[in-house]
Write a protein that holds these residues in place. Structure first.
Motif, mmCIF file in Angstrom:
data_model
loop_
_atom_site.group_PDB
_atom_site.id
_atom_site.type_symbol
_atom_site.label_atom_id
_atom_site.label_comp_id
_atom_site.label_asym_id
_atom_site.label_seq_id
_atom_site.Cartn_x
_atom_site.Cartn_y
_atom_site.Cartn_z
ATOM 1 N N ARG A 38 0.840 -1.213 0.000
ATOM 2 C CA ARG A 38 0.000 0.000 0.000
ATOM 3 C C ARG A 38 0.863 1.246 0.000
ATOM 4 N NH1 ARG A 38 -4.116 -1.980 3.566
ATOM 5 N NH2 ARG A 38 -3.143 -0.986 5.338
ATOM 6 N N LYS A 41 2.542 5.479 5.656
ATOM 7 C CA LYS A 41 3.772 4.995 6.267
ATOM 8 C C LYS A 41 3.649 4.915 7.784
ATOM 9 C CE LYS A 41 8.622 5.223 5.969
ATOM 10 N NZ LYS A 41 9.690 6.114 6.345
ATOM 11 N N ASN A 42 2.852 5.816 8.358
ATOM 12 C CA ASN A 42 2.623 5.801 9.799
ATOM 13 C C ASN A 42 1.401 4.969 10.182
ATOM 14 O OD1 ASN A 42 4.526 7.753 11.417
ATOM 15 N ND2 ASN A 42 4.182 8.679 9.417
ATOM 16 N N LEU A 43 0.960 4.134 9.246
ATOM 17 C CA LEU A 43 -0.165 3.212 9.471
ATOM 18 C C LEU A 43 -1.447 3.914 9.900
ATOM 19 C CD1 LEU A 43 1.752 0.556 11.618
ATOM 20 C CD2 LEU A 43 1.606 0.651 9.136
ATOM 21 N N MET A 44 -1.610 5.155 9.415
ATOM 22 C CA MET A 44 -2.793 5.907 9.829
ATOM 23 C C MET A 44 -3.845 5.870 8.729
ATOM 24 S SD MET A 44 -1.007 9.293 11.382
ATOM 25 C CE MET A 44 -0.232 9.285 12.979
ATOM 26 N N LYS A 78 -9.064 9.276 9.571
ATOM 27 C CA LYS A 78 -9.658 9.502 10.888
ATOM 28 C C LYS A 78 -8.571 9.748 11.951
ATOM 29 C CE LYS A 78 -13.012 6.977 13.548
ATOM 30 N NZ LYS A 78 -13.746 5.697 13.593
ATOM 31 N N ILE A 79 -7.589 8.856 11.980
ATOM 32 C CA ILE A 79 -6.526 8.981 12.988
ATOM 33 C C ILE A 79 -5.692 10.241 12.734
ATOM 34 C CG2 ILE A 79 -4.437 7.905 13.941
ATOM 35 C CD1 ILE A 79 -5.597 5.195 13.267
ATOM 36 N N ALA A 94 -7.366 13.381 13.783
ATOM 37 C CA ALA A 94 -7.360 13.525 15.242
ATOM 38 C C ALA A 94 -6.000 14.040 15.727
ATOM 39 C CB ALA A 94 -7.691 12.194 15.901
ATOM 40 N N TYR A 95 -4.920 13.564 15.131
ATOM 41 C CA TYR A 95 -3.591 14.003 15.550
ATOM 42 C C TYR A 95 -3.319 15.464 15.184
ATOM 43 C CZ TYR A 95 -1.398 9.822 17.504
ATOM 44 O OH TYR A 95 -1.056 8.787 18.324
ATOM 45 N N GLU A 125 5.045 17.471 12.481
ATOM 46 C CA GLU A 125 5.191 17.060 13.879
ATOM 47 C C GLU A 125 4.538 15.689 14.114
ATOM 48 O OE1 GLU A 125 3.521 19.778 16.774
ATOM 49 O OE2 GLU A 125 3.937 18.282 18.317
ATOM 50 N N THR A 126 3.351 15.523 13.535
ATOM 51 C CA THR A 126 2.648 14.249 13.684
ATOM 52 C C THR A 126 3.458 13.091 13.101
ATOM 53 O OG1 THR A 126 0.524 15.358 13.609
ATOM 54 C CG2 THR A 126 0.524 13.010 13.084
ATOM 55 N N ASP A 128 6.646 13.063 12.769
ATOM 56 C CA ASP A 128 7.998 13.025 13.335
ATOM 57 C C ASP A 128 9.076 13.285 12.287
ATOM 58 O OD1 ASP A 128 8.872 12.860 15.878
ATOM 59 O OD2 ASP A 128 8.311 10.752 16.155
#
Lengths: 336, 134
Positions: free
Chosen positions: B56, B78-81, B84-85, B88-89, B119-120, B122
């Motif tokens: 993916r 890449k951050n498995l988000m 929705k997630i 929220a971040y 920032e989210t 990193d």
């Protein structure tokens, strides 16, 4: 002030935190005992609730239930708090630590630096205990780990404010003292009976034994409905919940068998020992289900109709579990 | 499961950080725990799930290179988000985040918003601005 906190590794974080916290207050109970008293065994297949586009299968109740039930049945008075302000959440934690109170909390796994990478995803209901502070770092007892570990202020704050499903919002909990009177036998019986009830009597097809049968029939239809690739992914996800997330093997079945074994000695009821042995055999069948699934994922199944094969295996498991829970429903505290 | 049957199939899933306790019965039929480094069936299934994630990410990467998706879409995968997630971040509405996943909207974003994403994820703001895909 740093307290002396005995850290013990556990298969599952919630049992482990509960067991470690209770031990701190002088009540020493094994992980299977906590798990059984807290009615930790469960099953649900939730096709309408998807994570990463795949339906959720779970072998345990909602996060927090085991701890809540075990604490209640053993008589612990638990205080909990959530905070909308992260700075305040950290400040309140510091205050508790200064008073010498170890604090349990919910955190997100994704940013937990000491976790192995293949296990780091956005799961926000992980439990750990913070039991002190040293040179600005927090002393952490995470039941997943073999030894205690540390997190910086920034790291801890970040995992306490993980976002997404079950966002912990700084959720922390603690007990202040050992209950005056503990009725262990009564607690064990309550734990067993509630487990049996929730496996047998929830009047919806997705839960308990009905849920396993429902899943079996869905699995049978997976290849036609989803195509080969997706079907394998769906099936694999079931095994991931069964084996990956700290279940102690076979979707908690072995841990539950260990609990029944301990319970048979405490309650002096031989029948529980037999049920423990039966549960062990059922656990072995769940493991067989995992092995067969891995073969399907690798496209190496030797079965003529692999999905029918695993579906039938699930039906066998459901039938044998039903018998166990019907027996467990009759358990009473005959030697109080 | 018997004590001596607890599998020890190491595929480095635990990165040597700890062993996972498995419940099993000993010679006397008593339950005990045995630390396991892994189990082949489980390793195969986990590896398959991670391969799927890698595919993916690679797919989105190609679509960023072709100019359809934005680097935010890449770092989200890449951050498995999911949306929705991520929403929220970063503290934005989901429909806004959805828009930012497209390159044409991404090019109009100001530094303040981009900094929230950086920032989210990193990463440095410049990496996001230069559309570097690491």
């Amino acid at each position: 002030m740093n307290v002396i906190f005995e850290h013990n590794q556990a298969a599952h974080c919630e049992n482990g935190v509960t067991s470690n916290l209770f031990k701190y207050y002088g009540l020493s109970l094994s992980e299977p005992m906590i798990f059984g008293i807290g009615s930790g065994l469960f099953f649900a297949y939730l096709p309408f609730l998807k994570v990463n586009h795949i339906p959720v299968t779970t072998f345990r109740p909602l996060p927090g239930f085991i701890f809540k039930r075990a604490a209640k049945r053993l008589g612990f008075d638990i205080k909990r708090k959530r905070f909308s302000n992260p700075d305040k959440a950290m400040l309140e934690l510091d205050k508790k630590l200064e008073q010498g109170i170890p604090v349990g909390m919910l955190v997100g796994v994704y940013h937990l630096t000491y976790f192995p990478k293949p296990y780091r995803f956005h799961f926000n209901a992980h439990n750990l205990v913070v039991y002190g502070k040293e040179d600005g770092n927090y002393l952490i007892s995470d039941p997943i780990m073999e030894t205690p570990t540390k997190l910086t202020y920034k790291e801890l704050r970040r995992v306490r404010y993980a976002r997404g499903v079950f966002a912990p919002k700084g959720h922390m909990y603690w007990a202040e003292k050992l209950p005056e009177k503990i009725n262990l036998k009564e607690a064990i019986v309550k734990g067993i009976v509630q487990t049996a009830k929730s496996m047998l009597r929830i009047p919806f097809p997705m839960f308990g034994i009905k849920g396993i049968k429902y899943l079996a029939e869905q699995v049978r239809k997976y290849p036609q409905k989803l195509g080969e690739n997706k079907a394998a992914q769906y099936l694999g996800q079931i095994v991931r919940s069964q084996e990956e997330i700290g279940t102690g093997g076979a979707g908690f079945r072995f841990m539950f068998a260990a609990f029944l074994q301990e319970a048979s000695e405490i309650l002096k009821q031989q029948s529980l020992h037999h049920l423990s042995m039966e549960m062990t055999e059922i656990g072995d069948l769940w493991r067989e289900f995992a092995v067969e699934t891995a073969r399907i994922v690798k496209k190496r199944s030797s079965l003529e109709n692999p999905y029918d094969g695993v579906a039938n295996l699930l039906l066998t498991i459901a039938e044998r579990e039903r018998k166990v829970f019907q027996e467990l429903l009759k358990i009473k505290n005959i030697n109080p | 499961m018997k004590k001596n049957e607890v599998p020890q199939d190491d595929a480095n899933m635990l990165e040597g950080k700890f062993k996972e306790p498995c419940y099993a019965i000993d010679e006397n039929g008593k339950y005990t725990t045995v630390g396991s480094v892994g189990w082949e069936a489980k390793n195969i299934i986990m590896q398959d799930a991670w391969d799927e994630v890698d595919q993916r990410i690679e797919k989105v990467k190609q679509q960023v290179i072709s100019g359809y998706f934005s680097p935010i879409a890449y770092y989200m995968e890449k951050n498995l988000m999911d949306v929705k997630i991520l929403a929220a971040y970063v503290g934005l509405w989901r429909f806004k985040v959805k828009r930012h996943l497209k390159m044409k909207h991404f090019d109009k974003l100001n530094d303040e918003i981009l900094a929230k994403y950086a920032e989210t994820f990193d990463i440095e703001l410049t990496i996001l601005k230069n559309k570097e895909l690491n």
